[in-house]
Motif scaffolding. Sequence first.
Motif, PDB file in Angstrom:
ATOM      1  N   MET A  58       0.839  -1.195   0.000  1.00  0.00           N
ATOM      2  CA  MET A  58       0.000   0.000   0.000  1.00  0.00           C
ATOM      3  C   MET A  58       0.876   1.248   0.000  1.00  0.00           C
ATOM      4  SD  MET A  58      -2.928  -1.005   2.812  1.00  0.00           S
ATOM      5  CE  MET A  58      -3.997   0.358   2.353  1.00  0.00           C
ATOM      6  N   THR A  59       0.284   2.363  -0.419  1.00  0.00           N
ATOM      7  CA  THR A  59       0.926   3.664  -0.264  1.00  0.00           C
ATOM      8  C   THR A  59       0.326   4.327   0.968  1.00  0.00           C
ATOM      9  OG1 THR A  59       1.262   3.883  -2.648  1.00  0.00           O
ATOM     10  CG2 THR A  59       1.416   5.887  -1.324  1.00  0.00           C
ATOM     11  N   VAL A  60       1.162   4.602   1.956  1.00  0.00           N
ATOM     12  CA  VAL A  60       0.712   5.063   3.265  1.00  0.00           C
ATOM     13  C   VAL A  60       1.268   6.453   3.540  1.00  0.00           C
ATOM     14  CG1 VAL A  60       0.556   4.534   5.721  1.00  0.00           C
ATOM     15  CG2 VAL A  60       0.743   2.660   4.054  1.00  0.00           C
ATOM     16  N   LEU A  61       0.401   7.378   3.916  1.00  0.00           N
ATOM     17  CA  LEU A  61       0.820   8.695   4.392  1.00  0.00           C
ATOM     18  C   LEU A  61       0.949   8.640   5.909  1.00  0.00           C
ATOM     19  CD1 LEU A  61       1.297  11.782   4.173  1.00  0.00           C
ATOM     20  CD2 LEU A  61      -1.200  12.055   4.304  1.00  0.00           C
ATOM     21  N   VAL A  62       2.112   9.019   6.417  1.00  0.00           N
ATOM     22  CA  VAL A  62       2.324   9.097   7.860  1.00  0.00           C
ATOM     23  C   VAL A  62       2.561  10.559   8.213  1.00  0.00           C
ATOM     24  CG1 VAL A  62       3.666   8.310   9.844  1.00  0.00           C
ATOM     25  CG2 VAL A  62       3.331   6.785   7.886  1.00  0.00           C
ATOM     26  N   THR A  63       1.580  11.208   8.804  1.00  0.00           N
ATOM     27  CA  THR A  63       1.800  12.579   9.277  1.00  0.00           C
ATOM     28  C   THR A  63       2.573  12.508  10.591  1.00  0.00           C
ATOM     29  OG1 THR A  63      -0.219  12.773  10.616  1.00  0.00           O
ATOM     30  CG2 THR A  63      -0.413  13.247   8.252  1.00  0.00           C
ATOM     31  N   VAL A  88       7.196   4.359  10.414  1.00  0.00           N
ATOM     32  CA  VAL A  88       7.703   4.389   9.043  1.00  0.00           C
ATOM     33  C   VAL A  88       8.584   3.171   8.774  1.00  0.00           C
ATOM     34  CG1 VAL A  88       9.279   5.610   7.477  1.00  0.00           C
ATOM     35  CG2 VAL A  88       7.535   6.885   8.737  1.00  0.00           C
ATOM     36  N   GLY A  89       9.498   2.877   9.688  1.00  0.00           N
ATOM     37  CA  GLY A  89      10.372   1.720   9.523  1.00  0.00           C
ATOM     38  C   GLY A  89       9.596   0.422   9.430  1.00  0.00           C
ATOM     39  N   HIS A  90       8.580   0.274  10.259  1.00  0.00           N
ATOM     40  CA  HIS A  90       7.766  -0.939  10.256  1.00  0.00           C
ATOM     41  C   HIS A  90       7.011  -1.081   8.932  1.00  0.00           C
ATOM     42  CE1 HIS A  90       6.102  -4.172  12.859  1.00  0.00           C
ATOM     43  NE2 HIS A  90       5.078  -4.101  12.037  1.00  0.00           N
ATOM     44  N   LEU A  91       6.454   0.021   8.440  1.00  0.00           N
ATOM     45  CA  LEU A  91       5.733  -0.001   7.163  1.00  0.00           C
ATOM     46  C   LEU A  91       6.662  -0.374   6.010  1.00  0.00           C
ATOM     47  CD1 LEU A  91       3.577   3.211   7.638  1.00  0.00           C
ATOM     48  CD2 LEU A  91       2.655   0.902   7.332  1.00  0.00           C
ATOM     49  N   LEU A  92       7.846   0.222   5.978  1.00  0.00           N
ATOM     50  CA  LEU A  92       8.804  -0.068   4.904  1.00  0.00           C
ATOM     51  C   LEU A  92       9.245  -1.527   4.953  1.00  0.00           C
ATOM     52  CD1 LEU A  92      11.020   3.151   5.048  1.00  0.00           C
ATOM     53  CD2 LEU A  92       9.370   2.549   3.257  1.00  0.00           C
ATOM     54  N   ASN A  93       9.468  -2.039   6.150  1.00  0.00           N
ATOM     55  CA  ASN A  93       9.891  -3.431   6.286  1.00  0.00           C
ATOM     56  C   ASN A  93       8.823  -4.406   5.811  1.00  0.00           C
ATOM     57  OD1 ASN A  93      12.374  -2.704   7.339  1.00  0.00           O
ATOM     58  ND2 ASN A  93      11.740  -2.922   9.472  1.00  0.00           N
ATOM     59  N   GLU A  94       7.574  -3.957   5.813  1.00  0.00           N
ATOM     60  CA  GLU A  94       6.486  -4.817   5.347  1.00  0.00           C
ATOM     61  C   GLU A  94       6.180  -4.612   3.870  1.00  0.00           C
ATOM     62  OE1 GLU A  94       3.051  -4.496   7.870  1.00  0.00           O
ATOM     63  OE2 GLU A  94       3.951  -5.832   9.360  1.00  0.00           O
ATOM     64  N   GLY A  95       7.003  -3.812   3.178  1.00  0.00           N
ATOM     65  CA  GLY A  95       6.865  -3.673   1.739  1.00  0.00           C
ATOM     66  C   GLY A  95       5.952  -2.574   1.259  1.00  0.00           C
ATOM     67  N   ASN A  96       5.564  -1.654   2.138  1.00  0.00           N
ATOM     68  CA  ASN A  96       4.705  -0.541   1.747  1.00  0.00           C
ATOM     69  C   ASN A  96       5.539   0.625   1.219  1.00  0.00           C
ATOM     70  OD1 ASN A  96       1.973  -1.481   2.954  1.00  0.00           O
ATOM     71  ND2 ASN A  96       3.418  -1.712   4.650  1.00  0.00           N
ATOM     72  N   SER A  97       4.917   1.462   0.396  1.00  0.00           N
ATOM     73  CA  SER A  97       5.493   2.754   0.033  1.00  0.00           C
ATOM     74  C   SER A  97       4.981   3.786   1.035  1.00  0.00           C
ATOM     75  CB  SER A  97       5.078   3.155  -1.382  1.00  0.00           C
ATOM     76  OG  SER A  97       5.626   2.267  -2.336  1.00  0.00           O
ATOM     77  N   VAL A  98       5.865   4.669   1.495  1.00  0.00           N
ATOM     78  CA  VAL A  98       5.506   5.590   2.568  1.00  0.00           C
ATOM     79  C   VAL A  98       5.774   7.025   2.131  1.00  0.00           C
ATOM     80  CG1 VAL A  98       5.930   6.261   4.962  1.00  0.00           C
ATOM     81  CG2 VAL A  98       6.037   3.844   4.311  1.00  0.00           C
ATOM     82  N   VAL A  99       4.798   7.890   2.408  1.00  0.00           N
ATOM     83  CA  VAL A  99       4.958   9.327   2.264  1.00  0.00           C
ATOM     84  C   VAL A  99       4.891   9.924   3.662  1.00  0.00           C
ATOM     85  CG1 VAL A  99       4.047  11.471   1.276  1.00  0.00           C
ATOM     86  CG2 VAL A  99       3.877   9.314  -0.016  1.00  0.00           C
ATOM     87  N   VAL A 100       5.923  10.650   4.048  1.00  0.00           N
ATOM     88  CA  VAL A 100       5.959  11.310   5.354  1.00  0.00           C
ATOM     89  C   VAL A 100       5.665  12.791   5.169  1.00  0.00           C
ATOM     90  CG1 VAL A 100       7.481  12.083   7.228  1.00  0.00           C
ATOM     91  CG2 VAL A 100       7.522   9.691   6.486  1.00  0.00           C
ATOM     92  N   LEU A 101       4.754  13.317   5.993  1.00  0.00           N
ATOM     93  CA  LEU A 101       4.522  14.758   6.068  1.00  0.00           C
ATOM     94  C   LEU A 101       4.832  15.201   7.488  1.00  0.00           C
ATOM     95  CD1 LEU A 101       3.516  17.504   5.021  1.00  0.00           C
ATOM     96  CD2 LEU A 101       1.195  16.800   5.653  1.00  0.00           C
ATOM     97  N   ASP A 102       5.764  16.144   7.622  1.00  0.00           N
ATOM     98  CA  ASP A 102       6.175  16.603   8.948  1.00  0.00           C
ATOM     99  C   ASP A 102       6.665  18.042   8.840  1.00  0.00           C
ATOM    100  OD1 ASP A 102       7.624  16.840  11.549  1.00  0.00           O
ATOM    101  OD2 ASP A 102       7.277  14.675  11.632  1.00  0.00           O
ATOM    102  N   ASP A 103       6.294  18.877   9.814  1.00  0.00           N
ATOM    103  CA  ASP A 103       6.785  20.261   9.804  1.00  0.00           C
ATOM    104  C   ASP A 103       8.058  20.420  10.632  1.00  0.00           C
ATOM    105  OD1 ASP A 103       5.946  20.179  12.429  1.00  0.00           O
ATOM    106  OD2 ASP A 103       4.490  21.815  12.248  1.00  0.00           O
ATOM    107  N   LEU A 157      -0.286  10.911  12.973  1.00  0.00           N
ATOM    108  CA  LEU A 157       0.441  11.093  14.228  1.00  0.00           C
ATOM    109  C   LEU A 157       0.739  12.552  14.543  1.00  0.00           C
ATOM    110  CD1 LEU A 157       2.906   8.153  13.716  1.00  0.00           C
ATOM    111  CD2 LEU A 157       1.863   8.578  15.938  1.00  0.00           C
ATOM    112  N   ALA A 158       0.703  13.404  13.533  1.00  0.00           N
ATOM    113  CA  ALA A 158       1.109  14.801  13.720  1.00  0.00           C
ATOM    114  C   ALA A 158       0.261  15.472  14.792  1.00  0.00           C
ATOM    115  CB  ALA A 158       0.984  15.564  12.404  1.00  0.00           C
ATOM    116  N   ALA A 159       0.931  16.071  15.767  1.00  0.00           N
ATOM    117  CA  ALA A 159       0.216  16.714  16.875  1.00  0.00           C
ATOM    118  C   ALA A 159       1.196  17.536  17.703  1.00  0.00           C
ATOM    119  CB  ALA A 159      -0.443  15.668  17.780  1.00  0.00           C
ATOM    120  N   ASN A 160       0.671  18.538  18.376  1.00  0.00           N
ATOM    121  CA  ASN A 160       1.417  19.202  19.436  1.00  0.00           C
ATOM    122  C   ASN A 160       1.258  18.354  20.688  1.00  0.00           C
ATOM    123  OD1 ASN A 160       0.594  21.917  17.717  1.00  0.00           O
ATOM    124  ND2 ASN A 160       2.556  22.068  18.725  1.00  0.00           N
ATOM    125  N   ILE A 161       2.335  17.774  21.169  1.00  0.00           N
ATOM    126  CA  ILE A 161       2.250  16.721  22.180  1.00  0.00           C
ATOM    127  C   ILE A 161       2.593  17.176  23.591  1.00  0.00           C
ATOM    128  CG2 ILE A 161       2.738  14.908  20.497  1.00  0.00           C
ATOM    129  CD1 ILE A 161       5.640  14.916  21.511  1.00  0.00           C
TER     130      ILE A 161
END
Length: 312
Positions: free
Chosen positions: A1-6, A17-32, A77-81
């Motif tokens: 799958m193609t997965v967006l990880v905010t 992200v590492g877990h998704l890549l290891n399972e063969g997914n394509s990953v798009v990361v969005l982060d400020d 996941l993106a949030a002010n924590i």
Amino acid sequence: MTVLVTGGAGFIGRWVVGHLLNEGNSVVVLDDLSNGSRENLSEFSKRSDLTVKIGDIKDKQTLSDIFRTDIEEIIHLAANINVQESIDNPRKVFENDVIGTFNILEEAKKADARFAFISTCMVYDTASSGEAISETHPTKAASPYAGAKLAGENMVQSYYHAYGLPAVILRPFNTYGPYQKTTGEGGVVPIFVNKELNGETLNIYGDGNQTRDLMYVEDCAEFVVRAAMSDRCTGQILNAGLGKDITINDLAAMICKDRSRIKHIQHIHPQSEIPRLVCDRSKAKKLLGWEPGTSLEEGIGKTREFMNLTRR
């Protein structure tokens, strides 16, 4: 799958992200990069199946550009924590964690993408002694951070019910491990380990009898990915945690054997403190067969080893 990880360049995001890549997914990361860093993803920098976009979830044009790619799954996941910062600056956490979540939901609806919202155990009211917290436990917005997460949860549920968006809400308990910050917005474990390694005093807010359920980050990342991908979890709220709590006093003593270097100080925002947190993870076990595989002692050891290596 193609997965967006905010928030994919953040502490938990990096492991997801590492877990998704290891399972063969394509990953798009969005982060400020307000909480994360490019260095967190350096291990994967040469991967052709990873795309990193520096941008803000509040920027609709940025989101529109990303969703020109066929995004099939979103892990949000993106949030002010920082709880203390949310009390000092509630507008910031509202705009990011509520309006930003709304923006992502709108794009998910248009793309018909699966949506996993990463909430927090901080939305729960305190538990009585001996009581593990299940997903039906009462919630309490004890801080603007918790209030914003509950608002985000409600928006996600509304999109599931009103539009049929395949969504799941995840409430990880306190997560710790390598790549977590050792500053004020970091977790108690790396903060204590860092101070112990530096020969500094470990400061405990209040009397130290408050308890936390501490889950190692690799266990958390596995849970997030499995729950996000599971049809059985659609429409559900799921907890994840070790299933055991420990007082902050006992945690400090476990990390630092020199009791003279452990000090109690006045709490900055005592109204936001939750006296007891311990996770009932039985629902995650039932739906996913998931259980954490790392004990607290083992996880602290791995965290200490990582921090020692990065100090050299």
